[in-house]
Write an enzyme that holds these catalytic residues in place. Sequence first.
Site, mmCIF file in Angstrom:
data_model
loop_
_atom_site.group_PDB
_atom_site.id
_atom_site.type_symbol
_atom_site.label_atom_id
_atom_site.label_comp_id
_atom_site.label_asym_id
_atom_site.label_seq_id
_atom_site.Cartn_x
_atom_site.Cartn_y
_atom_site.Cartn_z
ATOM 1 N N TRP A 89 0.833 -1.210 0.000
ATOM 2 C CA TRP A 89 0.000 0.000 0.000
ATOM 3 C C TRP A 89 0.860 1.250 0.000
ATOM 4 O O TRP A 89 0.360 2.347 0.222
ATOM 5 C CB TRP A 89 -0.952 0.004 1.200
ATOM 6 C CG TRP A 89 -0.273 0.209 2.542
ATOM 7 C CD1 TRP A 89 0.967 -0.204 2.919
ATOM 8 C CD2 TRP A 89 -0.822 0.886 3.668
ATOM 9 N NE1 TRP A 89 1.232 0.157 4.213
ATOM 10 C CE2 TRP A 89 0.147 0.829 4.704
ATOM 11 C CE3 TRP A 89 -2.033 1.533 3.932
ATOM 12 C CZ2 TRP A 89 -0.051 1.398 5.963
ATOM 13 C CZ3 TRP A 89 -2.231 2.086 5.193
ATOM 14 C CH2 TRP A 89 -1.251 2.018 6.179
ATOM 15 N N ASP A 90 2.163 1.084 -0.236
ATOM 16 C CA ASP A 90 3.083 2.204 -0.070
ATOM 17 C C ASP A 90 2.826 3.349 -1.045
ATOM 18 O O ASP A 90 3.308 4.458 -0.819
ATOM 19 C CB ASP A 90 4.527 1.703 -0.199
ATOM 20 C CG ASP A 90 4.860 0.712 0.893
ATOM 21 O OD1 ASP A 90 5.569 1.074 1.844
ATOM 22 O OD2 ASP A 90 4.384 -0.445 0.820
ATOM 23 N N GLU A 121 -0.842 -4.398 12.127
ATOM 24 C CA GLU A 121 -0.245 -5.689 11.779
ATOM 25 C C GLU A 121 0.129 -6.560 12.976
ATOM 26 O O GLU A 121 0.298 -7.763 12.820
ATOM 27 C CB GLU A 121 0.993 -5.524 10.872
ATOM 28 C CG GLU A 121 0.666 -5.014 9.487
ATOM 29 C CD GLU A 121 1.881 -5.031 8.564
ATOM 30 O OE1 GLU A 121 3.002 -4.835 9.062
ATOM 31 O OE2 GLU A 121 1.694 -5.251 7.362
#
Length: 801
Positions: free
Chosen positions: A357-358, A496
């Site tokens: 998703w960077d 996460e």
Amino acid sequence: MDGWEWTYEGYDPREERLREALCTLSNGYFATRGAAPETEASPAHYPGTYAAGLYNRLTSSLAGRRLPHEEIVNLPNWLPLRFRVHPDEGATGEWFTPDLHPEGLLRYHQELDLRRGVLNREVRFRDPHGRHLNIRQSRLVSMADPHLAALRTEFTAEDWSGSIEVESAIDGLVGNTGVARYRDLASHHLTRMGTGAEEPDVVWLRCRTSTSDVRIVLAARTRATPQGPPEATHDRLTDFRAAQRMILPLNPEEPLAVEKIVALHTSRDQAIVGPLPAALERVRSAPDFEGVLADHAAAWARLWRRADLQVPGEPGHVLRVHMFHLLQTLSPHSADLDVGVPARGLHGEAYRGHVFWDELFVLPYLNLHFPELSRALMGYRHRRLPAALRAAAEAGREGAMYPWQSGSDGGEETPEVHLNPRSGRWLPDNSRLQHHVGSAVAYNVWRYGQATGDTEFTHTRGAEMLTQIARFWAAISEFDRDEGRYRIRGVVGPDEYHEAYPDAERAGLDDNAYTNVMASWTLARAAELVRTMPVSRRAELVDRVGLSEGEPDRWDEVSRRLRVPFHQGVISQFDGYGDLAELDWDGYRRRYGDIRRLDRLLESEGDSVNRYQASKQADVLMLGYLLTPGELTEQFARMGYELTEEQWRRTVDYYLRRTSHGSTLSGVVHAWVLARARHADAWSFVKEALASDVADIQGGTTAEGIHLGAMAGTLDLVQRGLTGLRSEEGALWLDPSPLPQLQEFGFSLRHRGVGLRLRMRPGQLWIGVPPWETSPVRVVLADRTVEVSPGEDTALRLSEG
């Protein structure tokens, strides 16, 4: 130093892999790590060359299971150029390496020239016979011609004369072995190798990937200057290595240079007959090193003009390093390729070269400098929309479910297991439940449209992605009659650390606040876009995606009634977060010192981070990164919640005390959020974000590849975070929040096709539009609106607060 050099003094094998990552050279098409040309893969060194988006799939046997995995391919190494004093001159015949006789290294200096994109090295060496040899090397990966690279090595004998033997080679005996925790996985991607030579000075190597079947060719031309015949030369060809050896005369204080020009082509390239003839033609016709360098430096000069950034002192120096790596990883050449934003750049094999998703941290910066590149990178996601639709359908959902890790075709590349290097155990990997990656794609589509006014993209490919992502969120949201709200269950948030509830049999968490709020935001933007786009465009969209008449109303309803959990007057990271145990943070810091990877520490003790109120990185706080304070208040109001400034401040402080910052992105987000809140701790997080890669604060991770999102995030922190800059309603909105330690800086940008320059000074904001522009720029501050015309410089005094 003027801030354009990044230097290392001395040779330290413990630091070489880190230096090699930070001295990687790239042009967006391919990249080569900064390993010394005479070295091979070892604990101290890792030569690596990677072509953007070139993946291959292998299958490994692990713990009785067959695990397929796709990764970016380490291509044949074009760097090898080794040398030795010719054995006839009384030498030992050993090839020089910095590790062979470290006591003989009298000087070892490396300098990355950021302005021109050149890596320079100077070595002064005394051999066992007392002879002194000076070596000066320069290398580049051409920004002018994406298929070329060049290496120039100059030898100078100080106090002796004789001959030096030089071998220039292309080495195909490589694998993906650069990340220790992947050591049990299959790593050899290249097959069907062959080599050849073209008189008088060209050798080549060809191969192909084992499953993706991409043909790869490298050709190298090696010449000595000043011109003159070598004493001897011959080719040494095997199936896996193409080399040319030459014996060259050396006289005291008379420099002798060897120039190596390399061409790389693959079967994916456009407008070629085939990679072998293309590589041979390119290397034959290439100019000498100085010619290649001149074109390359000119291309870099054009890039720097468009991405000008002036920040004083050491922060500015580090920011320039970050910008250098961003510009060379995602260059104008990337726009012609089918590539996304690789989380670790093209600098190593960590994360297997995958796209996460960077782009959420990268595209907002590119939107204001290289919008055409932002558009191309979103094309990567649009081409993989069919795969996201299939993934959702296979999960029994409508719409598009983008994968957490993406590679060649848009399928889910997240591994089923991952290794905890501290315990040595392979553990289930549930990060594929991070469905919020879809909201990241939607966010970039929306922000790109605001920054550029590119309705052609927004109303076509952008609208397709946005509406299909909205469909997925609407489909996955379940109505809870007791709550009177919609809920999203079984997901993992940006944090996460938490993949499941303590002792739960199923993975996933319910009502992750970030996931739900951004799903609501996405649903609202999709409904708004469908209702406001031109009738003709709407009709085309309805036809393409099969949009029913009532869907936008359904999205609007779900958007307004998604649940956000709270506890103790703060936003809960997910439902039940406040019921988890508190962690003895001070105790763990005393025992381990660095606790960034707290999850690995706890697992090695037989415990689980799922039991504790502890975060790897910003999760709830990501909302304050993506949405301005006003937007965040409006978004919560839309969902039926009041979020006061005091409540948000308490939320920030709550998670600040419970985050271990196990991700480089965490420092960026915390710096941004705290700077906007004028929090005293903001500067400490700015410093951490700046140091994350150049000082490798994660303890060895940067050597496996830089963190591109974190680097771009620091640039955007200055560009948008400290200025409060956003594009909205065709205007440039500014709400400056400078830090006491960083109150003076400047940068250029493009707003809806118009170039301008912005400079911050204490108490003052200066905006200028160059005289060659044809349109004015409307600038909106909290207390006034001004219009800046072409050729006009406007200084605006800022109010205190």
